[in-house]
Scaffold this active site. Structure first.
Site, short mmCIF file in Angstrom:
data_model
loop_
_atom_site.label_atom_id
_atom_site.label_comp_id
_atom_site.label_asym_id
_atom_site.label_seq_id
_atom_site.Cartn_x
_atom_site.Cartn_y
_atom_site.Cartn_z
N HIS A 517 0.83 -1.19 0.00
CA HIS A 517 0.00 0.00 0.00
C HIS A 517 0.87 1.26 0.00
CE1 HIS A 517 -3.69 -2.33 1.74
NE2 HIS A 517 -3.56 -2.47 0.44
N HIS A 561 -6.94 0.29 3.23
CA HIS A 561 -6.25 -0.04 1.98
C HIS A 561 -6.28 1.22 1.10
CE1 HIS A 561 -6.74 -4.58 2.78
NE2 HIS A 561 -7.08 -3.92 3.87
#
Ligand SMILES: Cc1cc2nc3c(=O)[nH]c(=O)nc-3n(C[C@H](O)[C@H](O)[C@H](O)COP(=O)(O)OP(=O)(O)OC[C@H]3O[C@@H](n4cnc5c(N)ncnc54)[C@H](O)[C@@H]3O)c2cc1C
Ligand SMILES: *[C@@H]1O[C@H](CO)[C@@H](O)[C@H](O)[C@H]1NC(C)=O
Ligand SMILES: *[C@@H]1O[C@H](CO)[C@@H](O)[C@H](O)[C@H]1NC(C)=O
Ligand SMILES: *[C@@H]1O[C@H](CO)[C@@H](O)[C@H](O)[C@H]1NC(C)=O
Ligand SMILES: *[C@@H]1O[C@H](CO)[C@@H](O)[C@H](O)[C@H]1NC(C)=O
Ligand SMILES: *[C@@H]1O[C@H](CO)[C@@H](O)[C@H](O)[C@H]1NC(C)=O
Ligand SMILES: *[C@@H]1O[C@H](CO)[C@@H](O)[C@H](O)[C@H]1NC(C)=O
Length: 584
Positions: A517, A561
């Site tokens: 991420h 996320h």
């Protein structure tokens, strides 16, 4: 004629229609004499949002240049259950430099090389981050447009929340007042009928202080255990940037695939970077195209800094060392690269395995877009934990505020045990969301086809390890609850005798990896700040005609996320770009 066919090929012309857009296989096929207003370098998650939003103005012509092929040429991409089987042929195959604080291990750093970018191969988890994340980004950058109260309506407008393929009534699984129903991006809440559902919900009652039930983790305060939402359509297909946004455009977008942007170039001798240079392969001829209005770089957190540095935008000393002439001296390019860090746990259980017959499931998906392949995962929940202040190892809070969790659990799958017939193994990822270690992207030579050095610098800061340690202990408490006691036999990894801080630290350093991420390698900062790479209007500092819009400009990792924050920043950028040219 079957115009609704997903892919219409005109092989002879090197042209294809996918998602309603015109896809050119080679720059030789581009129509002559098209003056593009905007050239978007990178047809990924952010790039396709910007391109399609700009194309809402029928006067503007937009060219998207993407290194990989069309996502519609890769069958696995559309099938949520095949997320783990997407071919390496559409991956950049990056490897990090050896990680000093992970015992010298190098890690893979997956990035998709295909239209839609990482939205074409990611885990499809739909999380917006917390209210405080967005407010902090607004505070850091000075752009009030990024406040939660301004971005929530934009994220809702982008969304088309629909029913899951199992047509389950989602009441009790989400709060509909936080969702949109007319947007481009499809979202569903997952449901599979597994006993974990009940045990987790029981645990939220039993351990409600640490694990309260969270009705909707996208309401700005994602703390607790709730039902996961996914970018999956009600028809059981992945909703990515290409399938969501391209169908809404007219024929004023041209998408050029299989073509790599090598540099951005100034027009004349100034710092007006409205030209792109591209080629099909390392040894092929390079071509250039100039945008009438702007170039928008959207290559993602690794490629965008790479392209800027190859173009002479970066730290002078570092560029000189590899023979690149510095056009804009900016030491922040490629620095402050930030990512989340995860460790994995395994528990011995008596819960039924979540494995299924993949061939049969795929046949069912092919037939009706239903069944296990229509789901991204077999288990349905995520857990978000906020640590009390006294568990932060004396460090200041690395999270953005009280609405932000420090830790996430992602419940993986339940597999048969290899050692015992009566047991199964539950895998759980424990993620430190807000790390304080900072890495970098740098170049080792001036060849645009050489992979950059990717240094995540994971676990360089001690507090990052201690938060993961708290996460491991928190997961142990969850699975020691009465709700789970009869079904969880014990912990396999880390080993049960790993109880001291030292032993857990060693386990974490030997097992930890990136959660993929990454953000902030070209961080946005206030205008006139002495650090940062882009201004709040997304223009690269010290240049004109060039903006960056992708994960690399997000100043810090979100409490979740990254794809939805990336979409959100891309929507914000689209508004600002359109405003710049409102009257033209
Ligand atoms: C395996 C994996 C799983 C993930 N799971 C989730 C999840 O479940 N939920 C979630 O929210 N997030 C998830 N993420 C993260 C999320 O998908 C990314 O943060 C986001 O998609 C990044 O968007 P981007 O626009 O910055 O870059 P990208 O989507 O990577 O787009 C960049 C595009 O530019 C192209 N490009 C790069 N260089 C060049 C060049 N030189 N010339 C031409 N084109 C170029 C690339 O091929 C790509 O298409 C996951 C990421 C990975 C890798
Ligand atoms: C990644 O590896 C696969 C083979 O494993 C290959 O086909 C593909 O071309 C590689 N990607 C790049 C960008 O080199
Ligand atoms: C889940 O499965 C059980 C039996 O396996 C069944 O009794 C129950 O009705 C199912 N629940 C739903 C919501 O389908
Ligand atoms: C990294 O980001 C911080 C703000 O979070 C800033 O103060 C610092 O100057 C940045 N470093 C570089 C090299 O840009
Ligand atoms: C499903 O469809 C794909 C694409 O058409 C095909 O390659 C695959 O063999 C099919 N699988 C099954 C089990 O029917
Ligand atoms: C495993 O299952 C078998 C058959 O059901 C049983 O005889 C045995 O006692 C079980 N072993 C354990 C460790 O539970
Ligand atoms: C844990 O137990 C194993 C085997 O029982 C042993 O080899 C190991 O040294 C122990 N580790 C610790 C940290 O106590």
């Amino acid at each position: 004629m079957l115009l609704s066919t997903r892919v219409l090929s005109f092989a002879l012309l090197g042209v294809q229609i996918a998602h309603g857009a015109i896809i050119y296989q080679h720059s030789d096929n581009l129509p002559d004499n098209t003056d593009y207003d905007f050239i978007v370098a990178g047809g990924g998650t952010a790039g396709l949002v910007v391109a399609s939003r700009l194309a809402e103005n029928p006067q503007w012509k937009i060219l998207v240049i993407e290194a990989g092929p069309s996502d519609s040429d890769v069958f696995e991409i559309a099938v949520p259950g095949l997320v783990g089987s997407i071919p390496k042929a559409v991956n950049w195959n990056y490897t990090t430099v050896p990680q000093n604080h992970l015992g010298g291990r190098s890690l893979g750093y997956s990035r998709a090389m295909v239209l839609g970018g990482c939205s074409s191969h990611n885990g499809m988890i739909y999380t917006r981050g917390s209210r405080d994340d967005w407010n902090q980004w607004a505070d850091i950058t000075g752009d009030d447009g990024l406040r939660w109260s301004n971005m929530l309506p934009i994220m809702e407008k982008m969304e088309q929340f629909g029913r899951d393929v199992t047509f389950l009534d989602v009441s009790g699984h989400i709060d509909p007042s936080f969702h949109g129903s007319n947007g481009a991006l499809s979202v569903t809440a997952s449901y599979t009928n597994v006993s974990m559902n009940n045990y987790l919900l029981q645990a939220t009652e039993e351990l409600s202080d640490e694990f309260p039930f969270k009705l909707d983790m996208n309401d700005g305060q994602p703390i607790g255990i709730g039902w996961t939402q996914y970018t999956i359509t009600s028809n059981g297909e992945r909703s990515n940037a290409a399938s969501a946004f391209l169908p809404r455009t007219g024929d004023n977008i041209h998408v050029l695939v299989n073509t790599r942007v090598t540099r951005v170039l100034p027009v004349g001798h100034g710092s007006d970077f409205r030209k792109v240079e591209f080629t099909v392969d390392a040894n092929g001829p390079k071509k250039q195209l100039r945008a009438k209005k702007e170039v928008i770089l959207a290559g993602g957190v690794i490629s965008s800094p790479q392209i800027l540095m190859n173009s002479g935008i970066g730290e002078r000393a570092a560029l000189e060392m590899i023979g690149i002439k510095t056009l804009v001296d900016n030491p922040s390019v490629g620095k402050n690269f930030s990512d989340q860090v995860a460790t994995s746990m395994r528990f011995s259980t008596t819960l039924p395995t979540t494995n299924y017959d993949a061939i049969r499931a795929l046949a069912q998906w092919n037939e009706s877009h239903t069944g296990p392949m229509a789901q991204a995962a077999a288990l349905n929940h995520l857990a978000w934990i906020r640590l009390p202040d006294n568990k932060l190892a004396g460090s200041s809070d690395p999270a953005s505020g009280q609405s932000s969790p420090h830790i996430e659990f992602q419940f993986g799958k339940i597999s048969p045990s290899i050692t015992s017939q009566n047991e199964t193994v539950l895998s759980v990822s424990v993620i430190n969301l807000h790390t304080t270690s900072r890495g970098s992207i740098s170049l080792s030579d001036s060849n645009p086809f050489t992979d950059p050095n990717i240094d995540l610098n994971l676990l360089a800061e001690e507090v990052d390890v201690s938060i993961l340690r708290e996460g491991v202990r928190s997961a142990q408490r969850l699975f020691s609850s009465t709700a789970f006691k009869a079904h969880i036999n014990g912990m396999i990894a880390p080993a049960v005798n790993f109880t001291s801080d030292e032993d857990l630290n060693a386990y974490i350093r030997s097992s930890a990896g990136s959660y993929l991420h990454g953000v902030a390698s070209l961080s946005m900062s206030p205008k006139n700040a002495h650090w940062g790479v882009v201004d709040p209007d997304f223009y690269v500092k010290g240049t004109s005609g060039l903006r960056v819009v992708d994960a690399s400009v997000i100043p810090s990792v979100p409490s979740g996320h990254t794809q939805i924050p990336v979409y959100g920043f891309a929507e914000r950028a689209s508004v600002l770009i359109a405003e710049t040219y409102r009257s033209t």
